[in-house]
Design a protein around this motif. Structure first.
Motif, PDB file in Angstrom:
ATOM      1  N   LEU A  94      19.850 -54.679  79.580  1.00  0.00           N
ATOM      2  CA  LEU A  94      19.642 -55.201  80.922  1.00  0.00           C
ATOM      3  C   LEU A  94      20.248 -56.587  81.010  1.00  0.00           C
ATOM      4  CD1 LEU A  94      15.967 -54.197  81.715  1.00  0.00           C
ATOM      5  CD2 LEU A  94      18.080 -53.008  82.289  1.00  0.00           C
ATOM      6  N   THR A  95      20.913 -56.832  82.100  1.00  0.00           N
ATOM      7  CA  THR A  95      21.502 -58.150  82.331  1.00  0.00           C
ATOM      8  C   THR A  95      20.803 -58.758  83.538  1.00  0.00           C
ATOM      9  OG1 THR A  95      23.210 -57.103  83.654  1.00  0.00           O
ATOM     10  CG2 THR A  95      23.717 -57.470  81.328  1.00  0.00           C
ATOM     11  N   GLY A  96      21.257 -59.880  84.005  1.00  0.00           N
ATOM     12  CA  GLY A  96      20.600 -60.600  85.083  1.00  0.00           C
ATOM     13  C   GLY A  96      20.382 -59.775  86.341  1.00  0.00           C
ATOM     14  N   TYR A  97      19.473 -60.289  87.159  1.00  0.00           N
ATOM     15  CA  TYR A  97      19.155 -59.667  88.440  1.00  0.00           C
ATOM     16  C   TYR A  97      18.616 -60.744  89.359  1.00  0.00           C
ATOM     17  CZ  TYR A  97      17.257 -56.383  91.849  1.00  0.00           C
ATOM     18  OH  TYR A  97      16.990 -55.705  93.005  1.00  0.00           O
ATOM     19  N   ARG A  98      19.047 -60.745  90.620  1.00  0.00           N
ATOM     20  CA  ARG A  98      18.611 -61.784  91.566  1.00  0.00           C
ATOM     21  C   ARG A  98      17.098 -61.863  91.681  1.00  0.00           C
ATOM     22  NH1 ARG A  98      20.739 -60.016  96.673  1.00  0.00           N
ATOM     23  NH2 ARG A  98      19.163 -61.408  97.531  1.00  0.00           N
ATOM     24  N   GLY A  99      16.420 -60.759  91.567  1.00  0.00           N
ATOM     25  CA  GLY A  99      14.961 -60.745  91.662  1.00  0.00           C
ATOM     26  C   GLY A  99      14.271 -60.994  90.342  1.00  0.00           C
ATOM     27  N   GLY A 100      15.057 -61.198  89.272  1.00  0.00           N
ATOM     28  CA  GLY A 100      14.506 -61.409  87.935  1.00  0.00           C
ATOM     29  C   GLY A 100      14.454 -60.100  87.154  1.00  0.00           C
ATOM     30  N   ILE A 101      14.514 -60.223  85.844  1.00  0.00           N
ATOM     31  CA  ILE A 101      14.504 -59.040  84.968  1.00  0.00           C
ATOM     32  C   ILE A 101      13.226 -58.210  85.145  1.00  0.00           C
ATOM     33  CG2 ILE A 101      14.498 -58.244  82.548  1.00  0.00           C
ATOM     34  CD1 ILE A 101      17.281 -58.975  83.558  1.00  0.00           C
ATOM     35  N   PRO A 102      12.034 -58.835  85.287  1.00  0.00           N
ATOM     36  CA  PRO A 102      10.846 -57.994  85.500  1.00  0.00           C
ATOM     37  C   PRO A 102      10.956 -57.097  86.736  1.00  0.00           C
ATOM     38  CG  PRO A 102      10.174 -60.203  84.875  1.00  0.00           C
ATOM     39  CD  PRO A 102      11.666 -60.247  85.108  1.00  0.00           C
ATOM     40  N   MET A 103      11.550 -57.612  87.814  1.00  0.00           N
ATOM     41  CA  MET A 103      11.736 -56.783  89.000  1.00  0.00           C
ATOM     42  C   MET A 103      12.753 -55.674  88.729  1.00  0.00           C
ATOM     43  SD  MET A 103      12.798 -57.892  92.865  1.00  0.00           S
ATOM     44  CE  MET A 103      12.480 -56.796  94.239  1.00  0.00           C
ATOM     45  N   LYS A 104      13.819 -55.998  88.006  1.00  0.00           N
ATOM     46  CA  LYS A 104      14.831 -54.987  87.664  1.00  0.00           C
ATOM     47  C   LYS A 104      14.189 -53.860  86.866  1.00  0.00           C
ATOM     48  CE  LYS A 104      19.541 -54.566  85.871  1.00  0.00           C
ATOM     49  NZ  LYS A 104      20.782 -55.302  85.703  1.00  0.00           N
ATOM     50  N   VAL A 105      13.376 -54.215  85.885  1.00  0.00           N
ATOM     51  CA  VAL A 105      12.675 -53.215  85.073  1.00  0.00           C
ATOM     52  C   VAL A 105      11.771 -52.362  85.967  1.00  0.00           C
ATOM     53  CG1 VAL A 105      10.924 -52.901  83.265  1.00  0.00           C
ATOM     54  CG2 VAL A 105      12.814 -54.517  82.916  1.00  0.00           C
ATOM     55  N   ALA A 106      11.007 -53.005  86.846  1.00  0.00           N
ATOM     56  CA  ALA A 106      10.088 -52.276  87.731  1.00  0.00           C
ATOM     57  C   ALA A 106      10.846 -51.301  88.636  1.00  0.00           C
ATOM     58  CB  ALA A 106       9.275 -53.265  88.569  1.00  0.00           C
ATOM     59  N   LEU A 107      11.992 -51.724  89.168  1.00  0.00           N
ATOM     60  CA  LEU A 107      12.782 -50.849  90.040  1.00  0.00           C
ATOM     61  C   LEU A 107      13.346 -49.668  89.257  1.00  0.00           C
ATOM     62  CD1 LEU A 107      14.667 -53.554  92.137  1.00  0.00           C
ATOM     63  CD2 LEU A 107      12.784 -52.087  92.914  1.00  0.00           C
ATOM     64  N   LEU A 108      13.875 -49.939  88.067  1.00  0.00           N
ATOM     65  CA  LEU A 108      14.408 -48.847  87.244  1.00  0.00           C
ATOM     66  C   LEU A 108      13.306 -47.865  86.869  1.00  0.00           C
ATOM     67  CD1 LEU A 108      16.876 -50.847  84.960  1.00  0.00           C
ATOM     68  CD2 LEU A 108      17.474 -49.248  86.798  1.00  0.00           C
ATOM     69  N   GLU A 109      12.162 -48.383  86.464  1.00  0.00           N
ATOM     70  CA  GLU A 109      11.048 -47.499  86.096  1.00  0.00           C
ATOM     71  C   GLU A 109      10.562 -46.699  87.297  1.00  0.00           C
ATOM     72  OE1 GLU A 109       8.338 -50.186  84.090  1.00  0.00           O
ATOM     73  OE2 GLU A 109       9.353 -49.827  82.164  1.00  0.00           O
ATOM     74  N   LYS A 110      10.546 -47.314  88.482  1.00  0.00           N
ATOM     75  CA  LYS A 110      10.160 -46.617  89.712  1.00  0.00           C
ATOM     76  C   LYS A 110      11.084 -45.429  89.953  1.00  0.00           C
ATOM     77  CE  LYS A 110       8.355 -48.926  92.974  1.00  0.00           C
ATOM     78  NZ  LYS A 110       7.054 -48.305  92.877  1.00  0.00           N
ATOM     79  N   GLU A 111      12.348 -45.563  89.545  1.00  0.00           N
ATOM     80  CA  GLU A 111      13.330 -44.495  89.714  1.00  0.00           C
ATOM     81  C   GLU A 111      13.353 -43.539  88.519  1.00  0.00           C
ATOM     82  OE1 GLU A 111      17.186 -45.849  90.954  1.00  0.00           O
ATOM     83  OE2 GLU A 111      16.346 -47.230  92.434  1.00  0.00           O
ATOM     84  N   GLY A 112      12.420 -43.718  87.580  1.00  0.00           N
ATOM     85  CA  GLY A 112      12.320 -42.809  86.440  1.00  0.00           C
ATOM     86  C   GLY A 112      13.247 -43.151  85.290  1.00  0.00           C
ATOM     87  N   ILE A 113      13.785 -44.361  85.290  1.00  0.00           N
ATOM     88  CA  ILE A 113      14.693 -44.782  84.214  1.00  0.00           C
ATOM     89  C   ILE A 113      13.913 -45.701  83.274  1.00  0.00           C
ATOM     90  CG2 ILE A 113      16.823 -46.021  83.653  1.00  0.00           C
ATOM     91  CD1 ILE A 113      17.660 -45.434  86.622  1.00  0.00           C
ATOM     92  N   SER A 114      13.797 -45.285  82.032  1.00  0.00           N
ATOM     93  CA  SER A 114      13.047 -46.105  81.086  1.00  0.00           C
ATOM     94  C   SER A 114      13.808 -46.364  79.793  1.00  0.00           C
ATOM     95  CB  SER A 114      11.696 -45.465  80.778  1.00  0.00           C
ATOM     96  OG  SER A 114      11.893 -44.158  80.251  1.00  0.00           O
ATOM     97  N   GLU A 115      15.015 -45.832  79.700  1.00  0.00           N
ATOM     98  CA  GLU A 115      15.800 -46.029  78.477  1.00  0.00           C
ATOM     99  C   GLU A 115      16.836 -47.113  78.714  1.00  0.00           C
ATOM    100  OE1 GLU A 115      17.266 -42.533  76.574  1.00  0.00           O
ATOM    101  OE2 GLU A 115      15.517 -41.364  77.199  1.00  0.00           O
ATOM    102  N   PHE A 116      16.468 -48.313  78.302  1.00  0.00           N
ATOM    103  CA  PHE A 116      17.372 -49.465  78.369  1.00  0.00           C
ATOM    104  C   PHE A 116      16.883 -50.467  77.342  1.00  0.00           C
ATOM    105  CE2 PHE A 116      14.454 -49.449  81.999  1.00  0.00           C
ATOM    106  CZ  PHE A 116      13.600 -50.475  81.646  1.00  0.00           C
ATOM    107  N   ALA A 117      17.741 -51.410  77.018  1.00  0.00           N
ATOM    108  CA  ALA A 117      17.410 -52.419  76.010  1.00  0.00           C
ATOM    109  C   ALA A 117      17.283 -53.780  76.692  1.00  0.00           C
ATOM    110  CB  ALA A 117      18.496 -52.467  74.938  1.00  0.00           C
ATOM    111  N   TYR A 118      16.428 -54.611  76.130  1.00  0.00           N
ATOM    112  CA  TYR A 118      16.266 -55.972  76.658  1.00  0.00           C
ATOM    113  C   TYR A 118      17.191 -56.918  75.941  1.00  0.00           C
ATOM    114  CZ  TYR A 118      12.058 -54.579  79.086  1.00  0.00           C
ATOM    115  OH  TYR A 118      11.178 -53.992  79.930  1.00  0.00           O
TER     116      TYR A 118
END
Length: 167
Positions: free
Chosen positions: A143-167
């Motif tokens: 995961l790289t930067g996100y305007r809403g912050g990495i925690p928001m990026k993670v939450a959005l990806l997880e909301k879409e069913g995506i959980s395989e990524f590295a920090y």
């Protein structure tokens, strides 16, 4: 320069700011940084607060956060350089529940060596969530930067069913 009509609303724990011009929504961001981003993305454009001017956006973002909407239908106005808008169109086309990399977007815009330029364009995307830059990750799965912050990026990806990524 048109006047950007600005509205604010909350969904879950997020405080959103939406800007729109005559032909569509040109900005979606988070309250904490909206003033600075609007000044940066739309330098010199007049702003006018109009409460309730983005009920369509609120309705669709609420449905997205509730898991009942995967594609947004309100009109958008992509305002940027030709290169930025080309990149944002490719990012907007990344399907719900999937990710792609900056290097894949660079290939799609015929600029394979321009990964950094693509990353910069993605970082200046004024339409968070709708032009789904949260779906763009590093080639190595990080995961790289996100305007809403990495925690928001993670939450959005997880909301879409995506959980395989590295920090």
């Amino acid at each position: 320069m048109e006047t950007i009509f600005v509205d604010r609303f909350s969904i879950d724990s997020y405080q959103f700011v939406v800007g729109r011009i005559a032909n569509g929504v040109c900005y979606i961001g988070i309250e904490d940084v909206a003033a600075a981003e609007l000044a940066k993305f739309f330098k010199g454009w007049p702003l006018q607060a109009v409460k309730g001017s983005s009920e369509d956006v609120k309705r669709e973002l609420t449905a997205y956060f509730n898991g009942t909407l995967e594609k947004f239908n309100f009109p958008v106005a992509l305002i940027g350089t030709d290169f930025q808008t080309k990149v944002w169109q490719k990012v907007k086309a990344v399907p719900y529940g999937t990710t792609t990399s900056y290097s894949q977007i660079a290939q799609q815009v015929d600029n394979e060596k321009g990964v950094r330029a693509v990353a910069n364009a993605v970082g200046r995307n004024p339409l968070m969530i709708v032009v789904a830059c949260h779906r763009i990750i590093g080639k190595n799965g990080r995961l790289t930067g996100y305007r809403g912050g990495i925690p928001m990026k993670v939450a959005l990806l997880e909301k879409e069913g995506i959980s395989e990524f590295a920090y």
